[in-house]
Motif scaffolding. Structure first.
Motif, PDB file in Angstrom:
ATOM      1  N   TYR A 225     -24.011 -35.124 -47.996  1.00  0.00           N
ATOM      2  CA  TYR A 225     -23.988 -33.671 -48.059  1.00  0.00           C
ATOM      3  C   TYR A 225     -25.366 -33.139 -47.687  1.00  0.00           C
ATOM      4  O   TYR A 225     -26.334 -33.389 -48.393  1.00  0.00           O
ATOM      5  CB  TYR A 225     -23.641 -33.200 -49.482  1.00  0.00           C
ATOM      6  CG  TYR A 225     -22.209 -33.465 -49.863  1.00  0.00           C
ATOM      7  CD1 TYR A 225     -21.271 -32.448 -49.836  1.00  0.00           C
ATOM      8  CD2 TYR A 225     -21.802 -34.735 -50.243  1.00  0.00           C
ATOM      9  CE1 TYR A 225     -19.956 -32.683 -50.184  1.00  0.00           C
ATOM     10  CE2 TYR A 225     -20.478 -34.985 -50.591  1.00  0.00           C
ATOM     11  CZ  TYR A 225     -19.573 -33.962 -50.560  1.00  0.00           C
ATOM     12  OH  TYR A 225     -18.262 -34.200 -50.894  1.00  0.00           O
TER      13      TYR A 225
ATOM     14  N   CYS B 200     -22.791 -29.297 -53.084  1.00  0.00           N
ATOM     15  CA  CYS B 200     -23.550 -28.454 -52.150  1.00  0.00           C
ATOM     16  C   CYS B 200     -24.683 -27.778 -52.907  1.00  0.00           C
ATOM     17  O   CYS B 200     -24.468 -26.923 -53.752  1.00  0.00           O
ATOM     18  CB  CYS B 200     -22.622 -27.425 -51.507  1.00  0.00           C
ATOM     19  SG  CYS B 200     -23.417 -26.382 -50.273  1.00  0.00           S
TER      20      CYS B 200
ATOM     21  N   VAL C  42     -21.073 -31.670 -44.158  1.00  0.00           N
ATOM     22  CA  VAL C  42     -20.803 -32.979 -44.769  1.00  0.00           C
ATOM     23  C   VAL C  42     -20.442 -33.985 -43.683  1.00  0.00           C
ATOM     24  O   VAL C  42     -19.640 -33.691 -42.796  1.00  0.00           O
ATOM     25  CB  VAL C  42     -19.625 -32.892 -45.777  1.00  0.00           C
ATOM     26  CG1 VAL C  42     -19.385 -34.243 -46.452  1.00  0.00           C
ATOM     27  CG2 VAL C  42     -19.860 -31.797 -46.809  1.00  0.00           C
TER      28      VAL C  42
ATOM     29  N   SER D  57     -28.002 -32.327 -53.467  1.00  0.00           N
ATOM     30  CA  SER D  57     -27.227 -32.799 -52.318  1.00  0.00           C
ATOM     31  C   SER D  57     -27.705 -34.174 -51.899  1.00  0.00           C
ATOM     32  O   SER D  57     -28.814 -34.572 -52.185  1.00  0.00           O
ATOM     33  CB  SER D  57     -27.381 -31.834 -51.144  1.00  0.00           C
ATOM     34  OG  SER D  57     -26.861 -30.589 -51.476  1.00  0.00           O
TER      35      SER D  57
END
Length: 144
Positions: free
Chosen positions: A54, A143, A120, A42
């Protein structure tokens, strides 16, 4: 709201002018991240006129858990979400616009937590919705 759009536009232009897409990690962490998940971890992703950060599943859950111990004040939520973004330009944009986006950020944080996904934060070059929050499920490629 117009000021927020101007600030977000300036931030996206700054990000697009610098190579924030490839912020190198130490070689050992790149290898271990690739071995563990088979894909990138991420973090910050930029494409076209949009950059998105993210939050990992662990970080998303940590933010939600820590906020449960507070009164979910705007200041507490902004500190836990915006200050945690490693790119200081995006973190600053998040902090400056957070009072307008508090309810949406909170809704998406809870949604991400409930589905064990990721929160996000997006910043885009746009006159509308220059800074937005969303949530993605754990199956999303970004993710982790």
């Amino acid at each position: 709201m117009f000021t927020t759009t101007i600030i977000a536009s300036a931030i996206v232009l700054t990000l697009l002018g610098t190579d924030v897409r490839a912020q190198p990690a130490p070689a050992s962490s790149r290898v271990s991240a690739a071995n563990q998940s088979g894909t990138r971890p991420s973090g910050l992703r930029c494409s076209g006129t949009t950059c998105a950060y993210y939050f990992s599943r662990v970080r998303t859950a940590s933010i939600k858990t820590r906020l449960e111990g507070t009164e979910w004040t705007t200041q507490a939520v902004a500190q836990l979400i915006c200050v945690g973004v490693p790119n200081k330009i995006i973190a600053a944009a998040c902090l400056m616009s957070f009072s307008y986006l508090y309810d949406k950020a909170r809704t998406h944080l809870i949604d991400a937590y409930d589905q064990r996904g990721c929160l996000v934060l997006r910043v885009r070059l746009s006159f509308r919705k220059a800074i937005t929050f969303s949530s993605v499920p754990p199956a999303d490629d970004n993710c982790r």
